[in-house]
Structures are given as C-alpha cells and as structure tokens.
Design a protein around this motif. Structure first.
Motif, PDB file in Angstrom:
ATOM      1  N   ASN A  33       0.814  -1.210   0.000  1.00 27.03           N
ATOM      2  CA  ASN A  33       0.000   0.000   0.000  1.00 27.03           C
ATOM      3  C   ASN A  33       0.849   1.262   0.000  1.00 27.03           C
ATOM      4  O   ASN A  33       0.448   2.290  -0.542  1.00 27.03           O
ATOM      5  CB  ASN A  33      -0.932   0.010   1.222  1.00 27.03           C
ATOM      6  N   ASP A  34       2.023   1.166   0.621  1.00 23.44           N
ATOM      7  CA  ASP A  34       2.888   2.351   0.715  1.00 23.44           C
ATOM      8  C   ASP A  34       4.311   1.927   1.061  1.00 23.44           C
ATOM      9  O   ASP A  34       4.602   0.736   1.241  1.00 23.44           O
ATOM     10  CB  ASP A  34       2.354   3.339   1.759  1.00 23.44           C
ATOM     11  N   SER A  35       5.209   2.903   1.151  1.00 22.85           N
ATOM     12  CA  SER A  35       6.625   2.625   1.415  1.00 22.85           C
ATOM     13  C   SER A  35       6.839   2.025   2.800  1.00 22.85           C
ATOM     14  O   SER A  35       7.747   1.220   2.994  1.00 22.85           O
ATOM     15  CB  SER A  35       7.446   3.908   1.266  1.00 22.85           C
ATOM     16  N   GLU A  36       6.017   2.408   3.754  1.00 27.83           N
ATOM     17  CA  GLU A  36       6.171   1.904   5.114  1.00 27.83           C
ATOM     18  C   GLU A  36       5.863   0.407   5.181  1.00 27.83           C
ATOM     19  O   GLU A  36       6.560  -0.355   5.862  1.00 27.83           O
ATOM     20  CB  GLU A  36       5.252   2.673   6.072  1.00 27.83           C
ATOM     21  N   GLU A  37       4.836  -0.005   4.451  1.00 27.78           N
ATOM     22  CA  GLU A  37       4.493  -1.426   4.424  1.00 27.78           C
ATOM     23  C   GLU A  37       5.617  -2.233   3.757  1.00 27.78           C
ATOM     24  O   GLU A  37       5.959  -3.328   4.206  1.00 27.78           O
ATOM     25  CB  GLU A  37       3.184  -1.641   3.679  1.00 27.78           C
ATOM     26  N   LEU A  38       6.186  -1.696   2.685  1.00 29.54           N
ATOM     27  CA  LEU A  38       7.317  -2.352   2.023  1.00 29.54           C
ATOM     28  C   LEU A  38       8.501  -2.456   2.972  1.00 29.54           C
ATOM     29  O   LEU A  38       9.146  -3.515   3.072  1.00 29.54           O
ATOM     30  CB  LEU A  38       7.708  -1.564   0.772  1.00 29.54           C
ATOM     31  N   LYS A  39       8.807  -1.380   3.665  1.00 33.09           N
ATOM     32  CA  LYS A  39       9.919  -1.362   4.607  1.00 33.09           C
ATOM     33  C   LYS A  39       9.756  -2.430   5.686  1.00 33.09           C
ATOM     34  O   LYS A  39      10.710  -3.157   6.013  1.00 33.09           O
ATOM     35  CB  LYS A  39      10.020   0.024   5.245  1.00 33.09           C
ATOM     36  N   ASN A  40       8.557  -2.542   6.230  1.00 36.78           N
ATOM     37  CA  ASN A  40       8.300  -3.523   7.286  1.00 36.78           C
ATOM     38  C   ASN A  40       8.413  -4.956   6.771  1.00 36.78           C
ATOM     39  O   ASN A  40       8.925  -5.839   7.468  1.00 36.78           O
ATOM     40  CB  ASN A  40       6.909  -3.294   7.882  1.00 36.78           C
ATOM     41  N   LYS A  41       7.955  -5.191   5.548  1.00 40.47           N
ATOM     42  CA  LYS A  41       8.022  -6.532   4.967  1.00 40.47           C
ATOM     43  C   LYS A  41       9.469  -6.920   4.678  1.00 40.47           C
ATOM     44  O   LYS A  41       9.863  -8.082   4.881  1.00 40.47           O
ATOM     45  CB  LYS A  41       7.194  -6.584   3.683  1.00 40.47           C
ATOM     46  N   LYS A  42      10.275  -5.974   4.220  1.00 42.16           N
ATOM     47  CA  LYS A  42      11.687  -6.253   3.962  1.00 42.16           C
ATOM     48  C   LYS A  42      12.397  -6.628   5.265  1.00 42.16           C
ATOM     49  O   LYS A  42      13.223  -7.549   5.294  1.00 42.16           O
ATOM     50  CB  LYS A  42      12.362  -5.027   3.326  1.00 42.16           C
ATOM     51  N   LYS A  43      12.075  -5.922   6.326  1.00 38.87           N
ATOM     52  CA  LYS A  43      12.687  -6.204   7.622  1.00 38.87           C
ATOM     53  C   LYS A  43      12.258  -7.587   8.126  1.00 38.87           C
ATOM     54  O   LYS A  43      13.081  -8.367   8.631  1.00 38.87           O
ATOM     55  CB  LYS A  43      12.273  -5.132   8.625  1.00 38.87           C
ATOM     56  N   GLU A  44      10.984  -7.896   7.960  1.00 40.66           N
ATOM     57  CA  GLU A  44      10.457  -9.192   8.385  1.00 40.66           C
ATOM     58  C   GLU A  44      11.128 -10.331   7.614  1.00 40.66           C
ATOM     59  O   GLU A  44      11.542 -11.345   8.200  1.00 40.66           O
ATOM     60  CB  GLU A  44       8.948  -9.211   8.143  1.00 40.66           C
ATOM     61  N   LEU A  45      11.261 -10.168   6.293  1.00 41.46           N
ATOM     62  CA  LEU A  45      11.878 -11.192   5.456  1.00 41.46           C
ATOM     63  C   LEU A  45      13.350 -11.364   5.796  1.00 41.46           C
ATOM     64  O   LEU A  45      13.886 -12.483   5.782  1.00 41.46           O
ATOM     65  CB  LEU A  45      11.710 -10.818   3.977  1.00 41.46           C
ATOM     66  N   THR A  67      15.765 -10.750   0.211  1.00 41.89           N
ATOM     67  CA  THR A  67      15.249  -9.392   0.312  1.00 41.89           C
ATOM     68  C   THR A  67      14.198  -9.182  -0.772  1.00 41.89           C
ATOM     69  O   THR A  67      13.897 -10.083  -1.555  1.00 41.89           O
ATOM     70  CB  THR A  67      16.380  -8.356   0.164  1.00 41.89           C
ATOM     71  N   ILE A  68      13.635  -7.993  -0.799  1.00 40.52           N
ATOM     72  CA  ILE A  68      12.581  -7.667  -1.775  1.00 40.52           C
ATOM     73  C   ILE A  68      13.120  -6.655  -2.761  1.00 40.52           C
ATOM     74  O   ILE A  68      13.812  -5.704  -2.390  1.00 40.52           O
ATOM     75  CB  ILE A  68      11.343  -7.097  -1.046  1.00 40.52           C
ATOM     76  N   THR A  69      12.820  -6.865  -4.033  1.00 37.91           N
ATOM     77  CA  THR A  69      13.295  -5.967  -5.078  1.00 37.91           C
ATOM     78  C   THR A  69      12.130  -5.541  -5.968  1.00 37.91           C
ATOM     79  O   THR A  69      11.177  -6.309  -6.161  1.00 37.91           O
ATOM     80  CB  THR A  69      14.377  -6.667  -5.938  1.00 37.91           C
ATOM     81  N   PRO A  70      12.160  -4.327  -6.499  1.00 34.27           N
ATOM     82  CA  PRO A  70      11.088  -3.885  -7.398  1.00 34.27           C
ATOM     83  C   PRO A  70      11.224  -4.525  -8.782  1.00 34.27           C
ATOM     84  O   PRO A  70      12.315  -4.532  -9.361  1.00 34.27           O
ATOM     85  CB  PRO A  70      11.291  -2.370  -7.466  1.00 34.27           C
ATOM     86  N   LEU A  71      10.145  -5.065  -9.287  1.00 32.91           N
ATOM     87  CA  LEU A  71      10.125  -5.636 -10.637  1.00 32.91           C
ATOM     88  C   LEU A  71       9.500  -4.662 -11.629  1.00 32.91           C
ATOM     89  O   LEU A  71       9.988  -4.493 -12.744  1.00 32.91           O
ATOM     90  CB  LEU A  71       9.333  -6.952 -10.650  1.00 32.91           C
ATOM     91  N   LYS A  72       8.436  -4.020 -11.200  1.00 29.84           N
ATOM     92  CA  LYS A  72       7.710  -3.087 -12.053  1.00 29.84           C
ATOM     93  C   LYS A  72       7.258  -1.914 -11.199  1.00 29.84           C
ATOM     94  O   LYS A  72       6.508  -2.078 -10.239  1.00 29.84           O
ATOM     95  CB  LYS A  72       6.498  -3.785 -12.684  1.00 29.84           C
TER      96      LYS A  72
END
Length: 235
Positions: free
Chosen positions: A158-170, A179-184
């Motif tokens: 939904n936003d950058s904060e959600e991405l940040k939290n998911k990267k930390k969790e992973l 880690t998580i990377t942008p595809l599109k």
C-alpha cells in the motif's frame, strides 16, 4: 501506460577520462582536503554522508576539496565523500540539468583544487524521492542470497512503510539471505534524476542520459547500467 528506461548513476573509471586514479585507496577523483594536516576522524565524519532525513548541511566548508594527484577534471566528479547523498558537477552539467526534472535535490557552491588550480563546482545532493511511486500498482519480487529473483511470487504494497516492514520481516526470517526488489514500478510524475527510496540508488532517465551523451558531458559511464526494474508512467 508508457514504459520508460532508467540507468544507475555510475562514475567513469576510464584513465583517459578521469585520470589514473586506480592506485588510490578510494578510486575516486576527489579524495582529500587541501589541508590534510587538519584531518581527523571527526572531520571525515562530517563529510561521510548517509544523511537520510535532511540535506547536506549548508554550514559545511565546501571550499577545501582536493583531487587525487593524477585525477582529471570532468563534468561529473566521483568522490570518497557524501556516500550516495551527492556528487560534484560542473557549471556545464548544472545548466543542462536545469532543463530536466530533478526530485528532492539540493545544489551548493563548492571549490575543488586540482594540481594547484581552483575550480568552481557544485555539490548536487539528493534525499529519497517522495510520492513518485504508486505502490499499490507496482510489483515487487523476492531475491535470494544468490541474487536470483523469484518471479513466481509477485508482491504489492500500500505504501513505502508497508514495504519497509516486509523487507525487515523477510530479512530476519531468512537470516539476511533474502530481500525484496522492485520488478515493475509505476511512476506518479515525470522525473529525470532522483534517489530511489527503495534501494538508495540514484537513477537517471533515458532522455537525460541521451542529452548527457549528446552534449559530451564527461564523467559518466552508462555501459551495462540500465536498471533491471521496469518503469511505467501513469499520470
């Protein structure tokens, strides 16, 4: 949606362009001060960069930078200072950039000494670009420790904060291997030069890259630097 291409900022290391700087500790053109007798840990801490939340301070003395003794002057100068926060540019490059869209940038006057000659330059710095990605429409993937992207898994946020939290969790779930990377990435505005809030890299649009090459702006190396991430305009 219109697909557009971006390139990672990459400084040239060709000796015929930047000089024979490969024998230096940092392999950069601007690597010291004109008064090294005043160097200490505190001084280098002031210029090391990693200013994630505010621009480089205007109170810093930007008049005492010195190049490697074999460095040549270019329009874009590599430096050991400021990390990924900024880099030095000539007046010629500054005027070219005025015709393009830069996001969350700052330009400060500075002075660089090369072989006892003083050159007026600018320090161009960036903070993370804000609100230029549409996270809900963008697609992300998971990268393993072998830098292999698993494209069978598509993630949205939904936003950058959600991405940040998911990267930390992973990161903690995989002991730092994945880690998580942008595809599109879907852009919400036109931008030619910016610092990505996702991986802190500085990205250059293809139209800016073409103008840099057309005007023979020196100091860049775009070979094999096109991003793996696909970008699309949606505004």
């Amino acid at each position: 949606m219109k697909k557009i291409s971006y390139y990672h900022l990459n400084h040239s290391i060709e000796p015929k362009i930047v000089g024979n700087i490969n024998d230096s500790e940092y392999n950069t053109q601007v690597d010291n001060f004109i008064d090294p007798e005043n160097n200490d840990e505190n001084r280098f801490d002031l210029y090391k960069g990693f200013n994630y939340y505010e621009h480089i301070s205007k109170k810093l003395d930007l008049t005492k930078f010195k190049t490697h003794n074999k460095a040549k002057m270019t329009d874009c100068m590599s430096t050991r200072f400021f990390s990924t926060d900024g880099f030095f540019i000539s007046d010629k490059l500054s005027k070219l950039l005025n015709r393009f869209d830069l996001e969350n940038s700052q330009l400060l006057d500075c002075l660089i000494t090369n072989k006892d000659q003083h050159h007026n330059y600018y320090l161009l710095s960036f903070l993370d670009a804000k609100d230029i990605f549409n996270y809900k429409k963008s697609i992300f993937g998971i990268v393993s420790g072998l830098d292999k992207v698993d494209k069978s898994i598509e993630l949205k946020f939904n936003d950058s904060e959600e991405l940040k939290n998911k990267k930390k969790e992973l990161y903690f779930e995989t002991n730092g291997e994945n880690t998580i990377t942008p595809l599109k990435i879907i852009l919400t505005k036109n931008v030619d030069l910016f610092k990505s809030s996702i991986d802190k890299s500085i990205l250059i649009s293809e139209r800016l890259k073409n103008d840099i090459e057309k005007n023979k702006i020196t100091g860049f190396d775009f070979k094999n630097r096109k991003t793996q991430t696909e970008f699309y305009e949606d505004f």
